[in-house]
Motif scaffolding. Structure first.
Motif, PDB file in Angstrom:
ATOM      1  N   ILE A  17     101.664  64.671  71.090  1.00  0.00           N
ATOM      2  CA  ILE A  17     102.879  64.085  71.495  1.00  0.00           C
ATOM      3  C   ILE A  17     103.402  64.492  72.783  1.00  0.00           C
ATOM      4  O   ILE A  17     102.811  65.515  73.393  1.00  0.00           O
ATOM      5  CB  ILE A  17     103.953  64.987  70.827  1.00  0.00           C
ATOM      6  CG1 ILE A  17     103.770  64.517  69.227  1.00  0.00           C
ATOM      7  CG2 ILE A  17     105.463  64.759  71.066  1.00  0.00           C
ATOM      8  CD1 ILE A  17     104.640  65.424  68.113  1.00  0.00           C
ATOM      9  N   GLY A  19     106.366  63.693  75.347  1.00  0.00           N
ATOM     10  CA  GLY A  19     107.753  63.195  75.435  1.00  0.00           C
ATOM     11  C   GLY A  19     108.221  62.585  74.032  1.00  0.00           C
ATOM     12  O   GLY A  19     107.991  63.136  72.986  1.00  0.00           O
ATOM     13  N   ALA A  20     108.556  61.439  73.872  1.00  0.00           N
ATOM     14  CA  ALA A  20     108.891  60.605  72.707  1.00  0.00           C
ATOM     15  C   ALA A  20     107.726  59.889  72.137  1.00  0.00           C
ATOM     16  O   ALA A  20     107.836  59.060  71.324  1.00  0.00           O
ATOM     17  CB  ALA A  20     110.264  59.860  73.010  1.00  0.00           C
ATOM     18  N   THR A  21     106.709  59.771  72.796  1.00  0.00           N
ATOM     19  CA  THR A  21     105.574  59.143  72.277  1.00  0.00           C
ATOM     20  C   THR A  21     104.486  59.725  71.506  1.00  0.00           C
ATOM     21  O   THR A  21     104.071  61.085  71.879  1.00  0.00           O
ATOM     22  CB  THR A  21     104.947  58.266  73.533  1.00  0.00           C
ATOM     23  OG1 THR A  21     105.811  57.785  73.980  1.00  0.00           O
ATOM     24  CG2 THR A  21     103.750  57.524  72.895  1.00  0.00           C
ATOM     25  N   GLY A  73     108.402  55.411  63.517  1.00  0.00           N
ATOM     26  CA  GLY A  73     109.124  54.948  64.910  1.00  0.00           C
ATOM     27  C   GLY A  73     108.594  53.613  65.084  1.00  0.00           C
ATOM     28  O   GLY A  73     108.147  52.881  64.202  1.00  0.00           O
ATOM     29  N   LYS A 103     106.522  55.063  69.517  1.00  0.00           N
ATOM     30  CA  LYS A 103     107.751  55.530  69.965  1.00  0.00           C
ATOM     31  C   LYS A 103     108.640  56.223  68.819  1.00  0.00           C
ATOM     32  O   LYS A 103     108.968  55.522  68.174  1.00  0.00           O
ATOM     33  CB  LYS A 103     108.475  54.461  70.718  1.00  0.00           C
ATOM     34  CG  LYS A 103     109.699  54.935  71.426  1.00  0.00           C
ATOM     35  CD  LYS A 103     110.192  53.760  72.462  1.00  0.00           C
ATOM     36  CE  LYS A 103     111.483  54.174  72.957  1.00  0.00           C
ATOM     37  NZ  LYS A 103     112.117  53.021  73.509  1.00  0.00           N
ATOM     38  N   MET A 104     108.496  57.572  69.013  1.00  0.00           N
ATOM     39  CA  MET A 104     108.947  58.234  67.836  1.00  0.00           C
ATOM     40  C   MET A 104     110.518  58.249  67.663  1.00  0.00           C
ATOM     41  O   MET A 104     111.080  58.536  68.341  1.00  0.00           O
ATOM     42  CB  MET A 104     108.403  59.666  67.490  1.00  0.00           C
ATOM     43  CG  MET A 104     106.883  59.970  67.832  1.00  0.00           C
ATOM     44  SD  MET A 104     106.447  61.392  67.855  1.00  0.00           S
ATOM     45  CE  MET A 104     107.034  62.110  69.384  1.00  0.00           C
ATOM     46  N   ASP A 105     110.887  57.876  66.381  1.00  0.00           N
ATOM     47  CA  ASP A 105     112.420  58.205  65.922  1.00  0.00           C
ATOM     48  C   ASP A 105     112.693  59.755  66.246  1.00  0.00           C
ATOM     49  O   ASP A 105     114.102  60.011  66.693  1.00  0.00           O
ATOM     50  CB  ASP A 105     112.605  57.794  64.581  1.00  0.00           C
ATOM     51  CG  ASP A 105     112.418  56.364  64.394  1.00  0.00           C
ATOM     52  OD1 ASP A 105     112.406  55.509  65.234  1.00  0.00           O
ATOM     53  OD2 ASP A 105     112.248  55.954  63.089  1.00  0.00           O
ATOM     54  N   ASP A 106     111.839  60.656  65.983  1.00  0.00           N
ATOM     55  CA  ASP A 106     112.203  62.065  66.008  1.00  0.00           C
ATOM     56  C   ASP A 106     110.994  62.869  66.259  1.00  0.00           C
ATOM     57  O   ASP A 106     110.130  63.071  65.353  1.00  0.00           O
ATOM     58  CB  ASP A 106     113.025  62.498  64.856  1.00  0.00           C
ATOM     59  CG  ASP A 106     113.464  63.965  64.593  1.00  0.00           C
ATOM     60  OD1 ASP A 106     113.230  64.488  65.679  1.00  0.00           O
ATOM     61  OD2 ASP A 106     113.820  64.264  63.579  1.00  0.00           O
ATOM     62  N   ALA A 107     110.807  63.598  67.236  1.00  0.00           N
ATOM     63  CA  ALA A 107     109.795  64.223  67.659  1.00  0.00           C
ATOM     64  C   ALA A 107     109.408  65.352  67.033  1.00  0.00           C
ATOM     65  O   ALA A 107     108.499  65.847  66.612  1.00  0.00           O
ATOM     66  CB  ALA A 107     109.652  64.728  69.005  1.00  0.00           C
TER      67      ALA A 107
END
Length: 132
Positions: A17, A19-21, A73, A103-107
């Motif tokens: 992980i 950031g949001a990726t 995501g 691109k994750m909805d929720d890390a």
């Protein structure tokens, strides 16, 4: 052997992980179990997945194995190099042979996954079961 900054699933996927990726691949244990990888099927960029959905398949000389998404995501990028060089998975499963970036909805979706130490213990137990 297993990068400490990754998280791992019981289905032998890893996720890194940033950031949001989330960058996703299969583990060294999985590539050893599959044998020589000859084909990889990946999702389309822009598609959406939920945690646990099938992301694609990895085909080897021994079997075809589904790859499951550890997080939900949008598929942001796929590793197009694997379409012409799927054997990279056998040579560098934890780095250059990543499969998909999400691109994750929720890390926090990856919070319940195993760290490297727990995954190594899990794999050791699996290997013990196979030799028993």
């Amino acid at each position: 052997m297993y990068p400490a900054e990754f998280r791992y699933t019981k289905d032998h996927e890893w996720i890194q992980i940033t950031g949001a990726t989330g960058t996703i691949g299969i583990t060294d244990y999985a590539q050893h179990a599959l044998g020589d990888v000859v084909f990889v099927e990946l999702p389309k960029v822009g598609g959406r997945v939920k945690a646990g959905d099938v992301l694609g398949t990895v085909e080897s000389v021994k079997a075809v194995s589904e790859v499951f998404s550890p997080v939900g995501g949008e598929v942001a990028e796929i590793n197009t190099e694997l379409s012409t060089a799927p054997e990279k998975i056998n040579h560098d499963p934890h780095r250059s042979a990543w499969l998909v970036k999400i691109k994750m909805d929720d890390a926090k979706g990856a919070d319940g996954l195993m760290d490297a130490k727990a995954y190594e213990a899990y794999v050791a137990e699996k290997e013990k079961e196979q030799t028993a």
